[in-house]
Write an enzyme that holds these catalytic residues in place. Structure first.
Site, PDB file in Angstrom:
ATOM      1  CG  HIS A 145      41.803  42.597  43.362  1.00 37.51           C
ATOM      2  ND1 HIS A 145      42.933  43.281  43.776  1.00 37.51           N
ATOM      3  CD2 HIS A 145      40.791  43.495  43.407  1.00 37.51           C
ATOM      4  CE1 HIS A 145      42.612  44.535  44.057  1.00 37.51           C
ATOM      5  NE2 HIS A 145      41.320  44.699  43.839  1.00 37.51           N
ATOM      6  CB  CYS A 146      44.077  39.923  47.862  1.00 44.38           C
ATOM      7  SG  CYS A 146      44.959  38.437  47.342  1.00 44.38           S
ATOM      8  N   GLY A 147      46.344  41.254  46.943  1.00 47.00           N
ATOM      9  CA  GLY A 147      47.632  41.782  46.516  1.00 47.00           C
ATOM     10  C   GLY A 147      48.294  40.884  45.483  1.00 47.00           C
ATOM     11  CB  THR A 153      42.552  36.056  45.573  1.00 43.70           C
ATOM     12  OG1 THR A 153      42.615  37.486  45.695  1.00 43.70           O
ATOM     13  CG2 THR A 153      41.784  35.699  44.316  1.00 43.70           C
TER      14      THR A 153
END
Length: 246
Positions: A145-147, A153
């Site tokens: 995941h990222c933001g 991602t």
């Protein structure tokens, strides 16, 4: 809600509902060039897990996830709740790994699919770190995941699915599913809608998101690319086995 009472809820096939997130889906069930399907429960892509509620973490655990690969810089990590004891957190900060030279040359493309191929071309060390990390992860499910779960991602998912020989059209379709999921987030946070800029950048380049993604994948050989980047053959095999377990 206790973990025993939590039930992971799935809608629209691969979409997972984890309370606190908006853009979560299993990378299983995608068609490969050989006609096989990627394995469900092996790797999930998601947006910001920092927002997960207790019920959200319960759903993550019930889905079998035991490793979180966070693609953000450490300064972005602001969790609402502590990480569950039986989940390992590993960082692969793709933005920091890109380095200033990449940002100077291609930062204007950040947030658009036009940034993906330049990143792969100029940051093979980052791609190698990501794949090596996933290869060495503990047994059980893994979430990347990222933001927003769209750009960093999206790059990770594209690389992983290409390595598993997923049909290019399936990879493109998976990437495009993020936009309608995350677009409401910006209004909720009182932030400008980034898709106006994304659409402008794509229009100025005379392309679309779908065409840009298709071009990124055209002629891309993930095995040759990752071997040249220093990934061990055994690690490539381990990631494929995770994604394609029978």
């Amino acid at each position: 809600m206790s973990r025993a009472d939590a039930q992971p809820t799935t809608t629209e096939d691969r979409t997972l509902v984890w309370d606190g997130c908006l853009n979560v889906r299993d990378l299983g069930g995608l068609r490969t060039t050989t006609g096989a399907r990627t394995t469900r429960g092996a790797i999930v892509r998601a947006d910001n897990l920092d927002r997960l509620t207790a019920e959200g973490w319960d759903a993550l655990l019930d889905h079998g996830v035991r490793t979180v690969v966070d693609l953000r810089d450490i300064e972005e990590y602001k969790p609402l709740l502590p990480l569950p004891e039986d989940v390992e957190l590993i960082r692969v900060p793709l933005d920091a790994l890109a380095g200033p030279a990449w940002w100077q040359s291609y930062g204007h493309l950040d947030g658009t699919p036009l940034a993906l191929r330049p990143y792969l071309d100029h940051c093979p060390h980052a791609a190698a770190e990501l794949i090596t990390t996933i290869a060495g992860a503990r047994p059980g499910g893994l979430v990347v995941h990222c933001g927003a779960g769209r750009d960093r991602t999206g790059l990770a998912a594209l690389l992983l699915l290409a390595l598993a020989d997923v049909e290019p059209a399936e990879i493109v379709a998976d990437y495009l599913r993020s936009a309608p999921n995350v677009r409401p987030l910006y209004g909720m946070l009182g932030l400008p809608d980034p898709y106006r800029r994304i659409d402008t950048v794509l229009a100025e380049a005379g392309t679309t998101a779908e065409a840009a993604l298709t071009a990124t994948l055209a002629g891309f050989d993930p095995t040759r690319y990752l071997l040249a980047a220093g990934v061990a053959p055994g690690d490539l095999a381990a990631v494929r086995a995770r994604l394609l377990a029978s």
